[in-house]
Write a protein that holds these residues in place. Structure first.
Motif, short mmCIF file in Angstrom:
data_model
loop_
_atom_site.label_atom_id
_atom_site.label_comp_id
_atom_site.label_asym_id
_atom_site.label_seq_id
_atom_site.Cartn_x
_atom_site.Cartn_y
_atom_site.Cartn_z
N ARG A 102 -9.10 1.86 -13.19
CA ARG A 102 -7.96 1.30 -12.46
C ARG A 102 -8.48 0.27 -11.48
O ARG A 102 -9.60 0.39 -11.00
CB ARG A 102 -7.25 2.40 -11.65
CG ARG A 102 -6.82 3.62 -12.41
CD ARG A 102 -6.31 4.74 -11.51
NE ARG A 102 -7.23 5.00 -10.39
CZ ARG A 102 -6.85 5.15 -9.12
NH1 ARG A 102 -5.60 5.10 -8.78
NH2 ARG A 102 -7.73 5.37 -8.17
N PRO A 103 -7.69 -0.73 -11.15
CA PRO A 103 -8.17 -1.73 -10.19
C PRO A 103 -8.57 -1.13 -8.85
O PRO A 103 -9.54 -1.58 -8.23
CB PRO A 103 -6.97 -2.67 -10.01
CG PRO A 103 -6.14 -2.46 -11.22
CD PRO A 103 -6.38 -1.05 -11.66
N GLU A 104 -7.89 -0.07 -8.41
CA GLU A 104 -8.17 0.56 -7.12
C GLU A 104 -9.57 1.17 -7.06
O GLU A 104 -10.09 1.42 -5.98
CB GLU A 104 -7.11 1.62 -6.81
CG GLU A 104 -5.72 1.07 -6.62
CD GLU A 104 -4.95 0.85 -7.93
OE1 GLU A 104 -5.49 1.14 -9.04
OE2 GLU A 104 -3.81 0.38 -7.87
N GLY A 159 -13.09 -2.87 1.91
CA GLY A 159 -12.24 -4.05 2.07
C GLY A 159 -10.79 -3.75 1.77
O GLY A 159 -10.39 -2.59 1.65
N THR A 160 -10.01 -4.80 1.61
CA THR A 160 -8.59 -4.70 1.28
C THR A 160 -8.37 -5.27 -0.11
O THR A 160 -8.78 -6.39 -0.40
CB THR A 160 -7.73 -5.49 2.30
OG1 THR A 160 -7.97 -4.96 3.60
CG2 THR A 160 -6.25 -5.38 1.97
N LEU A 161 -7.72 -4.47 -0.96
CA LEU A 161 -7.44 -4.90 -2.33
C LEU A 161 -6.02 -5.44 -2.40
O LEU A 161 -5.07 -4.74 -2.07
CB LEU A 161 -7.61 -3.72 -3.30
CG LEU A 161 -7.40 -4.04 -4.78
CD1 LEU A 161 -8.45 -5.04 -5.28
CD2 LEU A 161 -7.43 -2.76 -5.60
N LEU A 162 -5.89 -6.70 -2.79
CA LEU A 162 -4.58 -7.34 -2.93
C LEU A 162 -4.23 -7.47 -4.40
O LEU A 162 -5.09 -7.80 -5.22
CB LEU A 162 -4.59 -8.73 -2.29
CG LEU A 162 -4.91 -8.80 -0.81
CD1 LEU A 162 -4.94 -10.25 -0.35
CD2 LEU A 162 -3.88 -8.02 -0.01
N ARG A 163 -2.98 -7.22 -4.72
CA ARG A 163 -2.44 -7.44 -6.07
C ARG A 163 -1.62 -8.72 -6.02
O ARG A 163 -0.70 -8.84 -5.22
CB ARG A 163 -1.55 -6.28 -6.49
CG ARG A 163 -0.98 -6.45 -7.89
CD ARG A 163 0.05 -5.35 -8.18
NE ARG A 163 0.53 -5.39 -9.53
CZ ARG A 163 1.50 -6.16 -9.97
NH1 ARG A 163 2.13 -6.98 -9.13
NH2 ARG A 163 1.87 -6.14 -11.24
N TRP A 179 -10.41 -2.49 -16.60
CA TRP A 179 -10.48 -3.57 -15.63
C TRP A 179 -11.94 -3.87 -15.36
O TRP A 179 -12.79 -2.99 -15.42
CB TRP A 179 -9.79 -3.15 -14.33
CG TRP A 179 -8.33 -2.91 -14.53
CD1 TRP A 179 -7.74 -1.74 -14.96
CD2 TRP A 179 -7.28 -3.84 -14.33
NE1 TRP A 179 -6.39 -1.90 -15.04
CE2 TRP A 179 -6.07 -3.18 -14.65
CE3 TRP A 179 -7.22 -5.16 -13.90
CZ2 TRP A 179 -4.84 -3.80 -14.56
CZ3 TRP A 179 -6.00 -5.79 -13.81
CH2 TRP A 179 -4.82 -5.10 -14.14
N ARG A 180 -12.26 -5.12 -15.04
CA ARG A 180 -13.63 -5.51 -14.72
C ARG A 180 -13.69 -6.08 -13.32
O ARG A 180 -12.94 -6.97 -12.97
CB ARG A 180 -14.17 -6.53 -15.70
CG ARG A 180 -15.48 -7.07 -15.21
CD ARG A 180 -16.61 -7.32 -16.12
NE ARG A 180 -16.78 -6.67 -17.34
CZ ARG A 180 -17.75 -5.77 -17.57
NH1 ARG A 180 -18.54 -5.39 -16.59
NH2 ARG A 180 -17.92 -5.27 -18.76
N ALA A 205 -2.73 -3.37 -2.51
CA ALA A 205 -2.87 -2.30 -3.50
C ALA A 205 -3.72 -1.15 -2.97
O ALA A 205 -3.75 -0.08 -3.58
CB ALA A 205 -3.48 -2.86 -4.78
N GLY A 206 -4.41 -1.36 -1.86
CA GLY A 206 -5.23 -0.31 -1.29
C GLY A 206 -6.22 -0.88 -0.30
O GLY A 206 -6.41 -2.09 -0.21
#
Length: 164
Positions: free
Chosen positions: A158-160, A54-58, A101-102, A48-49
């Motif tokens: 947003r999660p990002e 770090g790396t954000l995974l969905r 989002w939290r 996701a970004g």
């Protein structure tokens, strides 16, 4: 504090390890207490970004509780979208809270009792570490002597936004 070995340092810096289709489809067992085990199955994964953080995974995940160590009960599980920040310094889960989002900070090396299942899932998703693995690095090897992080995290639009 001793330094991480070169192999562990490379593993930590490499970021999320891609799971093969067979590994991702496999049900993973989390902690067991009082005759019931937490289980999860990864249904889908995408990036996701990414940032210096770090790396954000969905992920699309199914969670359930099983009365045995064989994983029964999946049909009664809950399916959800979860974001995981794979990070060497500030790992976190990001989940829906109402319309926002939290961010939920994790300490994978020494998780609180309430975070044990999340830490096991994090280890599998971000580092390919199998629960109860007899060889290879453990999360405690990768996440040593981390300062305490706020347990509540922060609310995000947003999660990002966790990448900032």
């Amino acid at each position: 504090m001793r330094a991480l070995g070169p192999a562990l340092a490379l593993l930590l810096l490499a970021g999320p390890l891609p799971a093969t289709a067979a590994e991702a489809a496999r049900a993973m067992r989390g902690p067991c207490e009082d005759g019931s085990c937490t289980w999860f199955r990864e249904l889908s994964r995408s990036v996701a970004g990414a940032s210096a953080r770090g790396t954000l995974l969905r992920l699309q995940i199914r969670w359930w509780m099983g009365k045995d160590r064989e994983g029964s009960g999946e049909e009664e599980g809950r399916q959800e979208i979860l974001y995981v920040l794979c990070s060497g310094s500030r790992p976190a889960l990001v989940g829906r809270e109402g319309r926002r989002w939290r961010e939920r900070p994790l300490d994978p090396g020494e998780p609180a009792a309430a975070d044990r299942a999340a830490a096991i899932a994090y280890g599998w998703i971000c580092h390919g570490i199998l629960p109860d693995a007899r060889s290879g690095p453990a999360l405690a090897d990768l996440y040593r002597s981390r300062p305490a992080t706020p347990r509540n995290g922060r609310l995000l639009q947003r999660p990002e936004d966790v990448l900032r």
